[in-house]
Write an enzyme that holds these catalytic residues in place. Structure first.
Site, short mmCIF file in Angstrom:
data_model
loop_
_atom_site.label_atom_id
_atom_site.label_comp_id
_atom_site.label_asym_id
_atom_site.label_seq_id
_atom_site.Cartn_x
_atom_site.Cartn_y
_atom_site.Cartn_z
N GLN A 58 0.84 -1.21 0.00
CA GLN A 58 0.00 0.00 0.00
C GLN A 58 0.87 1.26 0.00
OE1 GLN A 58 -0.33 -2.54 2.14
NE2 GLN A 58 -2.47 -2.97 2.64
N GLN A 80 -0.11 -0.35 -5.72
CA GLN A 80 -1.26 -0.68 -4.88
C GLN A 80 -1.76 0.58 -4.16
OE1 GLN A 80 -0.64 -4.04 -2.32
NE2 GLN A 80 -2.53 -3.74 -1.15
N ASP A 81 -3.09 0.79 -4.20
CA ASP A 81 -3.73 1.90 -3.49
C ASP A 81 -3.28 3.28 -3.99
OD1 ASP A 81 -4.88 -0.10 -2.05
OD2 ASP A 81 -4.16 0.53 -0.10
N ASP A 90 -6.40 -2.74 -6.11
CA ASP A 90 -7.31 -1.77 -5.47
C ASP A 90 -6.83 -0.34 -5.69
OD1 ASP A 90 -8.47 -4.10 -4.50
OD2 ASP A 90 -7.58 -3.91 -2.52
N ARG A 114 -13.29 -5.11 -6.77
CA ARG A 114 -13.76 -6.06 -5.76
C ARG A 114 -14.36 -5.27 -4.61
NH1 ARG A 114 -8.87 -8.41 -2.04
NH2 ARG A 114 -7.63 -6.50 -1.84
N TRP A 172 -14.73 -3.91 -1.11
CA TRP A 172 -13.93 -3.75 0.10
C TRP A 172 -14.78 -3.90 1.36
CZ3 TRP A 172 -11.66 1.62 1.85
CH2 TRP A 172 -10.83 1.44 2.95
#
Length: 518
Positions: free
Chosen positions: A308, A330-331, A352, A420, A422
């Site tokens: 993240q 990521q993120d 994500d 997806r 969360w």
């Protein structure tokens, strides 16, 4: 100024009051002396207004209409300068129309002259449109639009310059140039005047020391106490390696750069290696309401090993980001809370990489999936965190282009999904977008060890491309559906949940409120 007197400059007046240029003239019994004093004061005001211009005599003359008006404001001066410039361009067009070139004998210069007339007409229309903006807005609003006004006036000069450059025969060129001397000088002056206002209003950041600040953080920290209106920060081209936080007590920050890829704000804070929390890993965080960003790259350089690692985190309500790149793995983009709007952006990442608990509408943007790190076998674009069914939150990708970088396309070891869930009522909408064939036919991925796929809302509408085929979409998503046109309208910028009609016009961002770019 001589005589040891302190004279308030035009720039200072703009900063202090934003409106008034005039000074109060007290009339005593010796009227003639005070008349002379009033005339001198007015002349001094005109001289100060014209001080930044390249053609000062032309500037002074352009202000004849207001030169003797003791109550004239900065806005009055700008309007007078613009109005005179429009009049002079119209004269140039009229004179240009008197020049005739035989189409058969000299087709090139005939075409060039016709182009010149068209360009001058464009110049007139653009400057009249700009003048309308000045006329219809208060000085405070003009200050907020100063960068746009500078761009528009610069376009006017470009039309004039192109008009002359295209003509190659000296006998024609000299005639046109002569007819345009006054109008080009006045347009040049208009650019100088607006640029001076822009430099006075904005905190300019430049790594080379040519601005007031050398870092973005310095400019943000200079936000005045009890500031009213937009706080404008211009960040010149360059890479600024720093972590920036605009706290909640600093609303209405408008930060703009020289373009995504030219003005770059980057840092490498992350969760796995550097041990930051996800929120605190953000390269740039905007917590204050009314945040606006344009023409900047927000980048987290931690790479996939950092896990993240947020590039941009926004918490403030009524935020708008346009013409920006948001880069990470990521993120990447954290739409943490409240209403946020994105337009003409490039957003890249892996897992994500567009996530949050707020309400985000992303229009006309390019979404790039990247190759994840070793051991990471899947990618997801969105991961919304709506937890309560009655919350008006979620994320919408509208009229976006979903593509993959070449490194990802070259591997068959990674599964790629639209998103997806969360949280329990996660709301993810992809509509009117082009989806590449690298997206798994299932489309949506479950959240491991949770049953959010039974309650979440993953919707699609009007998508195209090989990845938009819905016959094999993941059947375990109980609420998955292809929206009707009426249902899709509920997730647009103009819908009740976003109320964009009320606040997007004040952001300067391009937008549409409905479907189909309308």
């Amino acid at each position: 100024m001589g005589g040891g007197k302190v004279v308030i400059s035009l720039v200072s007046l703009i900063l202090l009051v934003g409106v008034i240029v005039g000074v109060v003239v007290v009339v005593h019994k010796n009227g003639d002396m005070d008349d002379n004093r009033s005339t001198n004061v007015q002349k001094k005001k005109v001289d100060e207004f014209c001080q930044p211009t390249s053609y000062k005599d032309a500037c002074v003359k352009s202000l004849d209409k207001v030169a003797n008006n003791e109550t004239a404001t900065v806005k009055d001066y700008i309007m007078a300068a613009f109005e005179t410039t429009v009049e002079e361009i119209k004269k140039s067009l009229h004179e240009t129309g008197k020049t005739n070139v035989d189409k058969d004998k000299d087709p090139y210069n005939h075409m060039a002259l016709e182009d010149c007339k068209e360009l001058l007409q464009y110049a007139i229309e653009e400057l009249e449109s700009t003048l309308n903006v000045v006329t219809e807005n208060k000085m405070k609003s003009i200050q907020e639009k100063v960068y746009d006004i500078l761009t528009w006036v610069s376009a006017v000069y470009s039309y004039q310059s192109e008009c002359i450059d295209a003509i190659d025969k000296p006998e024609y060129k000299s005639v046109i140039e002569k007819s345009m001397v006054n109008s080009t000088q006045l347009t040049n002056n208009a650019i100088d005047i607006v640029a001076k206002i822009a430099s006075a209003l904005q905190g300019i950041v430049a790594k080379d020391g040519s601005g007031k600040y050398t870092s973005v953080g310095e400019a943000i920290n200079a936000y005045p106490d009890k500031h009213q209106g937009k706080y404008i920060v211009y960040v010149k081209a360059g890479e600024y390696n720093e972590q920036v936080i605009i706290d909640k007590k600093k609303p209405n920050v408008f930060i703009y750069g020289d373009g995504a890829g030219k003005t770059i704000i980057a840092s490498d804070k992350n969760v796995y290696i550097a041990k930051y929390t996800t929120s605190n890993s953000a390269t740039f965080s905007a917590l204050g309401q009314g945040f606006i960003a344009k023409g900047i790259t927000f980048r987290n350089t931690a790479g996939p090993k950092g896990q993240q690692a947020v590039a941009l985190r926004i918490q403030g309500d009524l935020s708008a980001i346009f013409d920006c790149n948001i880069e990470g793995y990521q993120d990447t983009l954290y739409y943490q809370t409240h209403r946020q709007f994105y337009r003409n952006c490039v957003i890249s990442g892996t897992i994500d990489f567009i996530f949050g608990r707020g309400t985000a509408v992303i229009q006309d943007s390019t979404i790039i999936m990247r190759k994840p790190g070793d051991g990471q076998k899947w990618n997801t674009i969105t991961a919304d965190g709506r937890e309560i069914q009655s919350q008006p939150t979620g994320v919408v990708l509208q009229n976006c282009k979903i593509i993959a970088e070449n490194e990802l396309l070259s591997t068959k070891m990674v599964e790629n999904y639209l998103g997806r869930p969360w949280k329990l009522y996660s709301t993810n909408v992809v509509m009117e977008s082009e989806i590449g064939d690298f997206i798994k036919p299932e489309g949506w991925m479950i959240w491991e060890n949770e049953k959010y796929h039974e309650t979440c809302e993953c919707y699609e509408y009007g998508n195209k491309g090989l990845g938009a085929q819905i016959n094999a979409r993941n059947k375990v998503f109980k609420n998955f559906k292809i929206l009707s046109q009426e249902e899709a309208m509920k997730y647009t910028a103009g819908a009740v949940w976003f109320n964009g009609e009320e606040w997007l016009p004040g952001t300067s961002a391009p937008f549409y409120l409905g479907l189909g770019g309308k």
